[in-house]
Design a protein around this motif. Structure first.
Motif, PDB file in Angstrom:
ATOM      1  N   LEU A 156       0.838  -1.197   0.000  1.00  0.00           N
ATOM      2  CA  LEU A 156       0.000   0.000   0.000  1.00  0.00           C
ATOM      3  C   LEU A 156       0.876   1.251   0.000  1.00  0.00           C
ATOM      4  CD1 LEU A 156      -2.723   1.372   0.088  1.00  0.00           C
ATOM      5  CD2 LEU A 156      -2.725   1.072   2.569  1.00  0.00           C
ATOM      6  N   GLU A 157       1.967   1.212   0.741  1.00  0.00           N
ATOM      7  CA  GLU A 157       2.875   2.356   0.794  1.00  0.00           C
ATOM      8  C   GLU A 157       3.444   2.668  -0.597  1.00  0.00           C
ATOM      9  OE1 GLU A 157       3.006  -0.229   2.923  1.00  0.00           O
ATOM     10  OE2 GLU A 157       2.518   0.720   4.829  1.00  0.00           O
ATOM     11  N   VAL A 158       3.820   1.636  -1.345  1.00  0.00           N
ATOM     12  CA  VAL A 158       4.346   1.827  -2.694  1.00  0.00           C
ATOM     13  C   VAL A 158       3.257   2.370  -3.610  1.00  0.00           C
ATOM     14  CG1 VAL A 158       5.220   0.614  -4.745  1.00  0.00           C
ATOM     15  CG2 VAL A 158       6.233   0.174  -2.496  1.00  0.00           C
ATOM     16  N   LEU A 159       2.062   1.803  -3.539  1.00  0.00           N
ATOM     17  CA  LEU A 159       0.954   2.294  -4.372  1.00  0.00           C
ATOM     18  C   LEU A 159       0.661   3.765  -4.100  1.00  0.00           C
ATOM     19  CD1 LEU A 159      -1.461  -0.753  -4.174  1.00  0.00           C
ATOM     20  CD2 LEU A 159      -0.206   0.029  -6.198  1.00  0.00           C
ATOM     21  N   LEU A 160       0.637   4.143  -2.826  1.00  0.00           N
ATOM     22  CA  LEU A 160       0.378   5.537  -2.470  1.00  0.00           C
ATOM     23  C   LEU A 160       1.502   6.447  -2.954  1.00  0.00           C
ATOM     24  CD1 LEU A 160      -1.074   5.095   1.111  1.00  0.00           C
ATOM     25  CD2 LEU A 160      -2.303   5.903  -0.914  1.00  0.00           C
ATOM     26  N   ALA A 161       2.746   5.994  -2.840  1.00  0.00           N
ATOM     27  CA  ALA A 161       3.885   6.789  -3.301  1.00  0.00           C
ATOM     28  C   ALA A 161       3.828   6.995  -4.814  1.00  0.00           C
ATOM     29  CB  ALA A 161       5.198   6.120  -2.891  1.00  0.00           C
ATOM     30  N   VAL A 162       3.468   5.951  -5.557  1.00  0.00           N
ATOM     31  CA  VAL A 162       3.342   6.062  -7.015  1.00  0.00           C
ATOM     32  C   VAL A 162       2.205   7.034  -7.361  1.00  0.00           C
ATOM     33  CG1 VAL A 162       2.701   4.812  -9.132  1.00  0.00           C
ATOM     34  CG2 VAL A 162       4.333   3.793  -7.532  1.00  0.00           C
ATOM     35  N   ALA A 163       1.083   6.887  -6.690  1.00  0.00           N
ATOM     36  CA  ALA A 163      -0.061   7.777  -6.940  1.00  0.00           C
ATOM     37  C   ALA A 163       0.320   9.228  -6.685  1.00  0.00           C
ATOM     38  CB  ALA A 163      -1.246   7.367  -6.064  1.00  0.00           C
ATOM     39  N   ASN A 164       0.996   9.483  -5.579  1.00  0.00           N
ATOM     40  CA  ASN A 164       1.402  10.858  -5.253  1.00  0.00           C
ATOM     41  C   ASN A 164       2.455  11.377  -6.217  1.00  0.00           C
ATOM     42  OD1 ASN A 164      -0.322  11.136  -3.058  1.00  0.00           O
ATOM     43  ND2 ASN A 164       1.162  10.259  -1.638  1.00  0.00           N
ATOM     44  N   ARG A 165       3.407  10.552  -6.572  1.00  0.00           N
ATOM     45  CA  ARG A 165       4.509  10.953  -7.464  1.00  0.00           C
ATOM     46  C   ARG A 165       3.998  11.379  -8.845  1.00  0.00           C
ATOM     47  NH1 ARG A 165       7.645  12.047 -10.890  1.00  0.00           N
ATOM     48  NH2 ARG A 165       9.820  11.488 -11.161  1.00  0.00           N
ATOM     49  N   PHE A 166       2.970  10.661  -9.342  1.00  0.00           N
ATOM     50  CA  PHE A 166       2.493  10.913 -10.703  1.00  0.00           C
ATOM     51  C   PHE A 166       1.125  11.592 -10.759  1.00  0.00           C
ATOM     52  CE2 PHE A 166       5.577   7.460 -11.133  1.00  0.00           C
ATOM     53  CZ  PHE A 166       6.421   8.026 -12.070  1.00  0.00           C
ATOM     54  N   GLY A 167       0.557  11.931  -9.600  1.00  0.00           N
ATOM     55  CA  GLY A 167      -0.721  12.636  -9.579  1.00  0.00           C
ATOM     56  C   GLY A 167      -1.896  11.806 -10.083  1.00  0.00           C
ATOM     57  N   LYS A 168      -1.832  10.504  -9.869  1.00  0.00           N
ATOM     58  CA  LYS A 168      -2.923   9.610 -10.277  1.00  0.00           C
ATOM     59  C   LYS A 168      -3.650   9.122  -9.028  1.00  0.00           C
ATOM     60  CE  LYS A 168      -2.925   8.946 -14.739  1.00  0.00           C
ATOM     61  NZ  LYS A 168      -4.131   9.133 -15.507  1.00  0.00           N
ATOM     62  N   ASN A 169      -4.922   8.741  -9.204  1.00  0.00           N
ATOM     63  CA  ASN A 169      -5.614   8.213  -8.032  1.00  0.00           C
ATOM     64  C   ASN A 169      -5.368   6.707  -7.918  1.00  0.00           C
ATOM     65  OD1 ASN A 169      -7.719   6.671  -9.291  1.00  0.00           O
ATOM     66  ND2 ASN A 169      -8.873   8.540  -9.648  1.00  0.00           N
ATOM     67  N   LEU A 170      -5.515   6.232  -6.715  1.00  0.00           N
ATOM     68  CA  LEU A 170      -5.253   4.821  -6.404  1.00  0.00           C
ATOM     69  C   LEU A 170      -6.153   3.870  -7.195  1.00  0.00           C
ATOM     70  CD1 LEU A 170      -3.096   3.751  -4.585  1.00  0.00           C
ATOM     71  CD2 LEU A 170      -4.710   3.754  -2.710  1.00  0.00           C
ATOM     72  N   ASP A 171      -7.407   4.265  -7.403  1.00  0.00           N
ATOM     73  CA  ASP A 171      -8.325   3.417  -8.168  1.00  0.00           C
ATOM     74  C   ASP A 171      -7.798   3.147  -9.577  1.00  0.00           C
ATOM     75  OD1 ASP A 171     -10.239   2.741  -6.361  1.00  0.00           O
ATOM     76  OD2 ASP A 171     -11.733   4.176  -7.072  1.00  0.00           O
ATOM     77  N   TRP A 172      -7.243   4.178 -10.204  1.00  0.00           N
ATOM     78  CA  TRP A 172      -6.725   3.979 -11.555  1.00  0.00           C
ATOM     79  C   TRP A 172      -5.556   3.008 -11.537  1.00  0.00           C
ATOM     80  CZ3 TRP A 172      -2.127   4.651 -14.136  1.00  0.00           C
ATOM     81  CH2 TRP A 172      -2.192   4.422 -15.507  1.00  0.00           C
TER      82      TRP A 172
END
Length: 75
Positions: free
Chosen positions: A53-69
């Protein structure tokens, strides 16, 4: 198909979406930003390992995408 199988994440699809977000950035560079080794990150992108989950959240924040996508391909 049981409801249990439908709720199982598609790790290959998640990895592909992360790969799309990475673009021209080197795997090693993004892995370092996420606190992963390049080898571990490669496994995530190829769908062999589930990202935390930490990696998913970091990727989402880094690229401005939402977690659902990232997880489901849905906005």
């Amino acid at each position: 198909m049981s409801s249990r199988n439908r709720s199982k994440p598609d790790l290959k699809a998640i990895g592909l979406r992360i790969r799309l977000l990475r673009g021209d950035m080197r795997q090693e560079d993004l892995a370092q930003q996420l606190g992963l080794s390049q080898g571990q990150f490669s496994k995530v992108e190829r769908g062999r390992t589930a990202p935390t989950l930490e990696v998913l959240l970091a990727v989402a924040n880094r690229f401005g995408k939402n977690l659902d996508w990232i997880v489901r391909g849905a906005d």
